[in-house]
Write an enzyme that holds these catalytic residues in place. Structure first.
Site: not given
Ligand code: DQQ
Length: 605
Positions: A83
């Site tokens: 992300d």
């Molecule tokens: N990736 C998710 C999120 C989390 C993060 C979404 C963890 O919900 O915070 O891809 O790597």
């Protein structure tokens, strides 16, 4: 020996589809669903096992070819990324943080990597900004956002994992150690962390990803994504006067029966059709609407609605009552966990989104890297008010080679394809305007598929002859066309079951023949294009970058990003064509193709 993580391709189509699936698929999907409900959606791969498998397995040499590592899309030198986090502009620099595994090419050991840029295109990697160092983030520093306080101080809120055995999620805050450092190299975490904890019956393993906060009437507010009960996706509102003590508003901002909402995002847009963005704290008015985006963990796509945010009741109401089910997406391809920020310098709102790989985890370990970011896109509300428009930030155009190749007024007949030569098209930016002289011959739309673009594209793919279309581009094509990725439009007569006489335009990205490598995930991606093709014109822009094809239909109404891994169509062996597999001739009124330079600085990669 490995388990599929939900950070990878969406293995399970949808909860309802799962029910009708038989045998092992349904079983596997149910297990994944249960894992998610139990709060274990972040499955960790056993890296050492994958390494052993990678060594033993037949990882095709082409997968390891440097020609597949993207040239101008954001990436670090190596390892896993996911992300985008806390994008912001501060003292002359664009800051970009992202979820990063410093130890390998699969998800795990998550920290916040940090890069800075003057132009959103050239990036310098800095030291890790946030990593486990306190009790409330000891087991992971997950996604979050930045807010610029009223005195100009940037703050970061992020999710910390504070238990070893389960993903127990709390929210932490971090401040720059030295505000006068424009690069914001060091971040400190006050002792008061965590500053928001799951209370009042909140599912602590599904409670994460705080948004940028907005300010009005003496209060800051932010959202946290959550899951309520077995299947309700929720965005909770928290309020604070001082940014340190936060109270939850009893009723959530909004919710829908879609499964967990990750990475929510709420921001204002102007209704006047102008492309300028608004600061996140601008509140609703007759001239301002809001966009609410959620990343659906079950589907692994980003969905949004346009609606009204009421700061008195702290509720959001989508304009289209069926909006939460209607499934407007930023991108109909591989694009997840996105986040926007307001750029005060160019007064625009910019969208970042993560594009995962679609090869195997074993391949990723062998190649040593996984994940890129899509090109940052400017977003604004279409004058119709029904949807957003997106366009690559203008800075990207600085990478275009001086002399483009072009075609003008070229008719492409039924079944014909025209090669565009004179550039190395494995790393290129291609803009095309098509003219469709007549819609007479458009094929009928099967009413059963009138609301399912992806299915429609999978049964009426690039090689299935139509009436008006399929026409578009073959990109990353091998010399004998054994490999090619098709990005195209297909026009249908209005279906009888939809309340419109307008022809229906489908945009597809079809990678089914993109590679001779059999071990790849090659879904056809598609979305409808809300445009009036009766006027006879439609445009397409494709950003081709070795293993990514990022396309913008009709000026950014419908966007599709695909990851592809050719074995032959690599580097100078990649070809570009315009094709028409429809019965009706079409015309390329203008095609301009630029070879793209690699940015001088890409985190050292
Ligand atoms: N990736 C998710 C999120 C989390 C993060 C979404 C963890 O919900 O915070 O891809 O790597």
């Amino acid at each position: 020996s490995t388990c599929s993580s939900s950070h990878r391709r969406p293995l399970c189509p949808s909860v309802s589809a799962m029910v009708v699936l038989g045998g092992r698929v349904a079983w596997a999907c149910s297990v994944l669903l249960l894992l998610q409900l139990a709060g274990a959606s972040h499955v960790v791969y056993e890296t050492h096992l994958l390494e052993t498998e990678a060594a033993a397995a037949d990882v095709p040499p082409s997968i390891l070819d440097a020609e597949l590592s993207t040239g101008y899309h954001f990436r670090p030198i190596k390892n896993w990324i996911n992300d985008p986090n806390a994008p912001m502009y501060y003292k002359g620099w664009y800051h970009f943080f992202y979820q990063y595994n410093p130890k390998g090419a699969v998800w795990g050991n998550i920290v916040w990597a940090h890069s800075v840029s003057r132009d959103l295109i050239n990036w310098v990697a800095l030291e890790t900004a946030i990593q486990p160092s306190i009790k409330s983030d000891k087991y992971g520093c997950w996604s979050g956002s930045a807010t610029i306080l009223r005195d100009g101080t940037p703050v970061i809120m992020y999710t910390g994992i504070d238990r070893a055995d389960i993903n127990y999620e709390v929210q932490n805050i971090a401040f720059p150690k030295n505000k006068s450092d424009p690069l914001l190299r060091e971040w400190v975490k006050p002792r008061s962390n965590p500053i928001i904890v799951p209370e009042g019956g909140i599912n602590a393993t599904q409670f994460r990803d705080p948004t940028t906060a907005w300010y009005a009437d003496g209060h800051w507010r932010l959202l946290i994504g959550a899951l309520s009960g077995a299947s309700r996706g929720v965005a909770y509102v928290y309020r604070s006067r001082d940014f340190m003590r936060w109270t939850r508003v009893r009723k959530p901002l909004h919710s829908a029966p879609t499964g967990m909402w990750e990475c929510p995002d709420l921001y204002p847009v102007t209704v006047d059709g102008r492309q300028n963005g608004l600061d996140t704290s601008v509140t609703s008015s007759p001239r301002v609407k809001h966009v609410l985006k959620n990343s659906l963990d079950l589907r692994r796509y980003d969905y949004y609605t346009v609606g009204t945010y009421n700061r008195k009741t702290e509720r959001y109401v989508p304009d289209n009552p069926a909006g939460d089910e209607h499934h407007l997406r930023y991108d109909y391809g591989n694009f997840y966990a996105s986040k926007t920020f307001y750029d005060p310098i160019k007064r625009r709102r910019i969208l970042w989104g993560w594009a995962n790989e679609s090869d195997t985890a074993v391949d990723d370990v062998a190649k040593g890297w996984a994940g890129i970011q899509a090109i940052p896109r400017k977003v604004w509300l279409d004058p119709s008010g029904r949807q957003l428009m997106q366009w690559p930030v203008e800075e990207l155009e600085a990478l275009r080679a001086k002399k483009p190749v072009s075609l003008k007024d070229r008719v492409v007949k039924r079944g014909e394809h025209v090669e565009v030569t004179g550039l190395r098209s494995s790393q290129a930016d291609v803009e095309v305007s098509f003219e469709v002289p007549s819609l007479e011959g458009a094929e009928a739309l099967d009413p059963a598929l009138a609301n399912d673009a992806q299915k429609l594209c999978s049964v009426r793919g690039a090689d299935v002859e139509g009436g008006v279309g399929p026409f578009g581009l073959w990109v990353l094509a091998s010399s004998k066309l054994e490999e090619k990725t098709a990005v195209f439009f297909r026009v249908f007569k209005a279906a009888r079951n939809i309340n419109s006489t307008k022809p229906v335009v489908l945009m597809c990205s079809d990678p089914t023949t993109s590679s001779l490598n059999p071990n790849l995930y090659k879904p056809t991606f598609a979305g409808f294009v809300d445009t009036d093709i009766a006027k006879g014109k439609i445009s397409l822009r494709s950003l081709i970058d070795r293993s990514v094809v990022e396309s913008f239909g009709a000026g950014g109404r419908t966007c599709i990003l695909s990851r592809v891994y050719p074995t032959l169509a690599l580097g100078k062996n990649a070809h570009l064509h315009v094709f028409n597999n429809g019965k009706v001739d079409i015309k390329v009124s203008q095609l301009t193709a630029w070879e793209m330079k690699k940015p001088a600085l890409m985190n050292g990669a």
